[in-house]
Design an enzyme around this catalytic site. Structure first.
Site, PDB file in Angstrom:
ATOM      1  N   GLY A 155      85.434  19.052  19.284  1.00  0.00           N
ATOM      2  CA  GLY A 155      86.121  19.238  19.707  1.00  0.00           C
ATOM      3  C   GLY A 155      86.969  20.379  19.347  1.00  0.00           C
ATOM      4  N   ARG A 156      88.480  20.765  19.295  1.00  0.00           N
ATOM      5  CA  ARG A 156      88.956  21.849  19.157  1.00  0.00           C
ATOM      6  C   ARG A 156      89.326  22.601  17.607  1.00  0.00           C
ATOM      7  NH1 ARG A 156      93.085  18.986  22.171  1.00  0.00           N
ATOM      8  NH2 ARG A 156      93.180  19.722  24.105  1.00  0.00           N
ATOM      9  N   ILE A 157      89.018  21.054  16.818  1.00  0.00           N
ATOM     10  CA  ILE A 157      89.875  20.857  15.330  1.00  0.00           C
ATOM     11  C   ILE A 157      87.801  21.329  14.897  1.00  0.00           C
ATOM     12  CG2 ILE A 157      89.701  20.305  13.461  1.00  0.00           C
ATOM     13  CD1 ILE A 157      92.017  19.000  15.317  1.00  0.00           C
ATOM     14  N   SER A 237      91.046  13.718  10.472  1.00  0.00           N
ATOM     15  CA  SER A 237      90.748  12.936  11.721  1.00  0.00           C
ATOM     16  C   SER A 237      91.229  11.029  11.502  1.00  0.00           C
ATOM     17  CB  SER A 237      89.123  12.783  12.846  1.00  0.00           C
ATOM     18  OG  SER A 237      88.405  11.792  12.116  1.00  0.00           O
ATOM     19  N   ARG A 238      90.813  10.689  11.515  1.00  0.00           N
ATOM     20  CA  ARG A 238      91.449   8.924  11.227  1.00  0.00           C
ATOM     21  C   ARG A 238      91.135   8.368   9.864  1.00  0.00           C
ATOM     22  NH1 ARG A 238      95.146  11.491  12.883  1.00  0.00           N
ATOM     23  NH2 ARG A 238      96.285  10.802  14.987  1.00  0.00           N
ATOM     24  N   GLU A 267      97.049   3.990   5.714  1.00  0.00           N
ATOM     25  CA  GLU A 267      97.444   4.629   5.420  1.00  0.00           C
ATOM     26  C   GLU A 267      98.813   3.481   5.319  1.00  0.00           C
ATOM     27  OE1 GLU A 267      97.941   8.100   7.469  1.00  0.00           O
ATOM     28  OE2 GLU A 267      96.038   8.597   7.094  1.00  0.00           O
ATOM     29  N   HIS A 285      97.749  12.625   4.373  1.00  0.00           N
ATOM     30  CA  HIS A 285      97.570  12.550   5.432  1.00  0.00           C
ATOM     31  C   HIS A 285      98.676  14.766   5.950  1.00  0.00           C
ATOM     32  CE1 HIS A 285      97.640  11.482   9.396  1.00  0.00           C
ATOM     33  NE2 HIS A 285      96.795  11.853   9.983  1.00  0.00           N
ATOM     34  N   GLY A 287      96.934  17.235   7.295  1.00  0.00           N
ATOM     35  CA  GLY A 287      96.613  18.569   7.767  1.00  0.00           C
ATOM     36  C   GLY A 287      96.675  19.129   8.977  1.00  0.00           C
TER      37      GLY A 287
HETATM   38  C1  GLV Z   1      97.928  13.896  12.873  1.00  0.00           C
HETATM   39  O1  GLV Z   1      97.346  13.618  12.429  1.00  0.00           O
HETATM   40  C2  GLV Z   1      97.564  14.279  14.340  1.00  0.00           C
HETATM   41  O2  GLV Z   1      97.388  13.914  15.442  1.00  0.00           O
HETATM   42  O3  GLV Z   1      98.292  15.435  15.206  1.00  0.00           O
END
Ligand code: GLV
Length: 323
Positions: A155-157, A237-238, A267, A285, A287
């Site tokens: 995807g984008r990231i 991601s997650r 988390e 977390h 990012g």
């Molecule tokens: C961060 O984890 C987001 O989903 O923006």
């Protein structure tokens, strides 16, 4: 009378400036989130909520907020929200895509380099006063250049990672549920591979899939068994996409070399076996956590909510079918 909006926890103040003219704001201005019970109580009578990924937005919450028109998440991910429940109730859910792409890819790349070159471990070593002399094999890690980056989820990231890898002379392979076009693959310098090949051939494996039923524990014992002993795993991601106990096994047994994690299964709890390891870089977390990006995420979420409250189409709906 202006419609009521719940802002579930602290946001950058620019978001409040956007909401002020259009809504009566119930602002839980705290760095600590509300419990499920308190969230339900706070949403009664509100037409909108600006919430964060720590808020569990389920059917019970939506039923308490029976006037809800919009749930605006300050995040690109929306696995904290029950989308089918929102659809059933005709509530639009919005997110903050695009704005955090490069900031998150920057962090994923940083984790990759840090894990490969043992940056946090070397920092701990030096601060502990253990550096007595220069040694030829001290803190030797793995090269980035000339190696293969595997992107799980383009995807984008994921695409942002591919762009960065180009500057580091890496080969880039990817696997995604939806394959890019040959033109996109050529433009982005990426090769499509099947899932097993991705795990087998990657020296660095960076995860960029959303969390859903198909991706929960998508990286576990079987995948680590396929990976190279020099491989570095990165997850921004997650957390639940990776089976943390299987990751601890893989790192302890040298099945893979190291890892960099920004996200965790529960988390803010981190699997104690991961905390005990030297060959893993762990960050809480962060990012998307640049000042500019987090500010923009807050203003985007406010714009999405304000649009719905003023009868306009929100810029970033994730369930546009309810509009
Ligand atoms: C961060 O984890 C987001 O989903 O923006």
């Amino acid at each position: 009378m202006k419609p009521g909006i719940l802002v579930s926890r602290h946001v950058f103040p620019e978001a409040i400036d956007i909401l002020q003219p259009v809504a009566e704001i119930h602002y839980h201005d705290s760095s600590t989130g509300l419990s499920a019970e308190d969230l339900q109580a706070a949403v009664v009578g509100k037409e909108a909520v600006v919430c964060q990924l720590t808020d569990k937005i389920d059917a019970a919450f939506m039923d308490s907020g029976s006037d809800l028109k919009v749930i605006s998440n300050v995040a690109v991910g929306f696995d904290n929200i029950d989308i089918p429940a929102a659809n059933e109730r005709g509530i639009v859910v919005t997110n903050t895509p695009g704005v955090l792409t490069d900031t998150t890819a920057d962090l994923a790349f940083t984790l990759m380099v840090s894990a490969a070159r043992r940056i946090s471990e070397a920092d701990r070593f030096l601060r502990a006063g253990r550096w007595e002399q220069w040694e030829i094999d001290m803190m030797t890690g793995h090269d980035i250049h000339g190696h293969t980056l595997g992107i799980f989820g383009l995807g984008r990231i994921g695409q942002g990672m591919a762009r960065r890898a180009g500057g580091f002379d890496m080969r880039v392979i990817y696997h995604d549920a939806m394959r890019a076009t040959p033109e996109q693959e050529a433009e982005w310098g990426v090769e499509n591979v099947d899932r097993d090949t991705l795990f087998r051939e990657s020296d660095f494996l960076s995860i960029h899939v959303p969390l859903n039923d198909a991706t929960r524990h998508a990286v576990g014992k079987d995948e680590f068994a396929l990976m190279k002993p020099n491989a570095v795993l990165v997850n921004t991601s997650r957390g639940p996409v990776v089976d943390e106990k299987a990751l601890a096994d893989a790192l302890e047994q040298g099945q893979i070399a190291s890892a960099g994690l920004d996200v965790f299964e529960e988390e803010p709890i981190v699997e104690p076996r991961l905390l005990a390891l030297e060959n893993i870089v762990l960050v809480p977390h962060i990012g998307s956590a640049s000042i500019k990006t987090r500010t923009r995420m807050c203003t985007m979420a406010a714009e999405n909510a304000a649009a719905v409250l003023t009868g306009q189409r929100p810029p970033n709906p994730v369930n546009p079918e309810v509009l």
